[in-house]
Design an enzyme around this catalytic site. Structure first.
Site, mmCIF file in Angstrom:
data_model
loop_
_atom_site.group_PDB
_atom_site.id
_atom_site.type_symbol
_atom_site.label_atom_id
_atom_site.label_comp_id
_atom_site.label_asym_id
_atom_site.label_seq_id
_atom_site.Cartn_x
_atom_site.Cartn_y
_atom_site.Cartn_z
ATOM 1 N N ASP A 53 97.673 64.413 -33.538
ATOM 2 C CA ASP A 53 96.373 65.060 -33.678
ATOM 3 C C ASP A 53 95.928 64.993 -35.139
ATOM 4 O OD1 ASP A 53 96.572 65.953 -30.968
ATOM 5 O OD2 ASP A 53 97.793 67.647 -31.650
ATOM 6 N N ASP A 89 95.078 61.309 -30.047
ATOM 7 C CA ASP A 89 95.305 62.470 -29.189
ATOM 8 C C ASP A 89 94.184 63.466 -29.458
ATOM 9 O OD1 ASP A 89 96.451 64.119 -27.331
ATOM 10 O OD2 ASP A 89 98.119 64.748 -28.588
ATOM 11 N N ASP A 149 94.645 70.873 -31.895
ATOM 12 C CA ASP A 149 95.374 71.487 -30.785
ATOM 13 C C ASP A 149 96.082 72.736 -31.298
ATOM 14 O OD1 ASP A 149 94.512 69.382 -29.290
ATOM 15 O OD2 ASP A 149 96.489 68.612 -28.766
ATOM 16 N N ARG A 161 87.109 68.919 -23.626
ATOM 17 C CA ARG A 161 87.903 69.876 -24.395
ATOM 18 C C ARG A 161 87.139 70.413 -25.598
ATOM 19 N NH1 ARG A 161 94.038 67.222 -24.359
ATOM 20 N NH2 ARG A 161 94.129 66.896 -22.105
#
Length: 455
Positions: free
Chosen positions: A239, A279, A283, A336
């Site tokens: 990430d 990715d 997160d 997301r």
């Protein structure tokens, strides 16, 4: 002078007491933690150093709005040592803080820092991490349809499997930089960038990341999982930023993007689709708590924000993942924005626009998303997707300046309106109350290199 650039706060912990959701939100005074008050006195110096107007350092600039303002608040490295870094090696050294990594510190980032920068200043690439690795050869070991790996399909398959694994581990060791507790990591000026850095928080507490452009790392060794989904999926490892078991984190005035390496320019993989080399952008997992993400930009990416470790990880995440997303801009994000499991997540005064996504807000297992006065520039039916969740509430969001009626959309998806909490019972905040005001503020202030302040 130690620099602690406190941010656009419109709230702080309430003195106590609840109120019915239907009652109007008063404009309350802000209660400021003493350390935040001291830090605010330094902000005018920081703004002048960055070339921003001193009025942005007014009394309203006292700290984060939302969950990161509760309890002890989030002060980062205020009052600690100050260092300025220009290279990956200097940043890595500054994070260790001369052997005392959790002591308060402010790290000022100047210009570009590249995660692939070697000690001699050269930039490392795929062949430096795994000489002989070849994506086409790796893919061929799954067969033409990409369904089954075999070490014996070609004489090089076992070698390619091993090279992918070792290359991935070497890339991770190179690009991962971990931010310890009591740290402010702040970009200087309008062009401070972390390029291909895998920025992580691992059990760190009291951290501020501010005024940085974070370009998501390219995973040179992304893996193909034929059993993931109906046709298989690529699973990249890195990430732009990951928070693991972090508490009291404030991410403010940052820009998250794929930057120079958008997915649309990646090589073609199975089924004629591009290989997924990224990715997430941000997160937040494993029981992380009391986090605010404010006045930031998330742009040109597939899977932007993931909250929670997995559907089966309630033992870690249940009762945690209390996060506020305030006044952020989401442009050309496919999904997301965020996708939530377990957490009590407040999504307020954000703007969603650009390419129509798969969805914006993902309602996952045991999630409690409180959406408030967000602006959607695409069909509100694309605002929500259900991934095992049961509850969702929206107050006053808009679609093209008209009511978005997201509670009706949610009801049609089988969701109930009662999420079991109200942000106004926990912290003070003053949401912007018209779509024009929200868009004006977000387009003016969100992202790195833009003036601080809340209109």
């Amino acid at each position: 002078m130690p620099e602690r650039s406190a941010g656009p706060a419109v709230g702080s912990p309430r003195a106590g007491g609840g109120r019915p959701r239907s009652s109007p939100r008063p404009l309350r005074g802000t209660v400021v933690h003493p350390t935040l008050r001291a830090a605010a006195a330094l902000l005018a110096c920081v703004c002048l150093a960055f070339g921003w107007a001193p009025q942005a350092a007014a009394a309203t600039e006292r700290g984060p709005v939302g969950w990161a303002s509760t309890g002890t608040g989030t002060t980062g490295g205020a009052g600690g040592t100050v260092s300025t870094v220009h290279t990956r090696a200097e940043l890595k050294e500054a994070l260790t803080n001369a052997g005392d990594p959790t002591a308060p510190k402010v790290i000022r980032v100047v210009g570009d820092i590249n995660g692939h920068e070697a000690e001699d200043g050269s930039l490392l690439g795929e062949q430096d991490y795994a000489p002989g690795y070849d994506l086409a050869k790796y893919m061929s070991c799954f067969g033409e349809d990409g369904t089954t790996w075999s070490d014996t399909r070609h004489d090089y398959c076992k070698q390619q499997r091993q090279l992918r694994q070792t290359g991935s581990n070497k890339e991770k060791a190179q690009i991962q930089l971990t931010v310890p507790g009591n740290t402010t990591l702040v970009g200087v000026g309008r062009d401070a960038r972390l390029l291909g850095v895998f920025l992580t928080v691992n059990t760190g507490t009291n951290i501020i990341v501010r005024n940085l452009r974070l370009e998501a790392p390219v995973d040179h060794f992304t893996s193909w999982s034929p059993d993931d989904g109906s046709q298989g999926n690529w699973n990249a490892r890195f990430d732009a930023m990951t928070v693991i078991t972090g508490k009291y984190i404030w991410v403010d005035h940052c820009t998250f993007t794929d930057g120079r390496f958008p997915d649309r320019e990646a090589p073609l993989g199975f089924h004629g689709e591009h290989v997924q080399r990224h990715d997430g952008l941000l997160d937040i997992e494993d029981g992380s708590d009391f986090i605010t993400v404010s006045d930031s930009r998330f742009t040109d990416h597939d899977k932007a924000l993931l909250i929670g470790s997995g559907d089966g990880r309630g033992d870690r995440d249940r009762g945690h993942l209390r996060i506020t997303f305030a006044r952020n801009l989401f442009t050309d994000i496919m999904q997301r924005g965020p996708r939530v499991r377990f957490g009590q997540v407040h999504v307020v005064n954000n703007v969603y626009r650009g390419q129509a996504p798969l969805y914006a807000l993902g309602v996952g297992v045991e999630s409690a998303i409180y959406s408030e006065r967000n602006v959607f520039r695409y069909d509100p039916n694309l605002a929500l997707a259900v991934y095992g969740g049961e509850h969702f509430h929206d107050t006053g969001s808009w679609f093209n300046s008209r009511p978005a009626r997201l509670n009706t959309v949610a009801s049609g998806l089988g969701l109930t309106d009662d999420v079991g909490w109200d942000p106004a019972d926990i912290y003070d905040y003053r949401p912007l109350r018209s779509p024009a005001a929200v868009e004006h503020h977000v387009l003016t202030h969100a992202g790195a290199g833009r003036p601080y302040g809340h209109s």
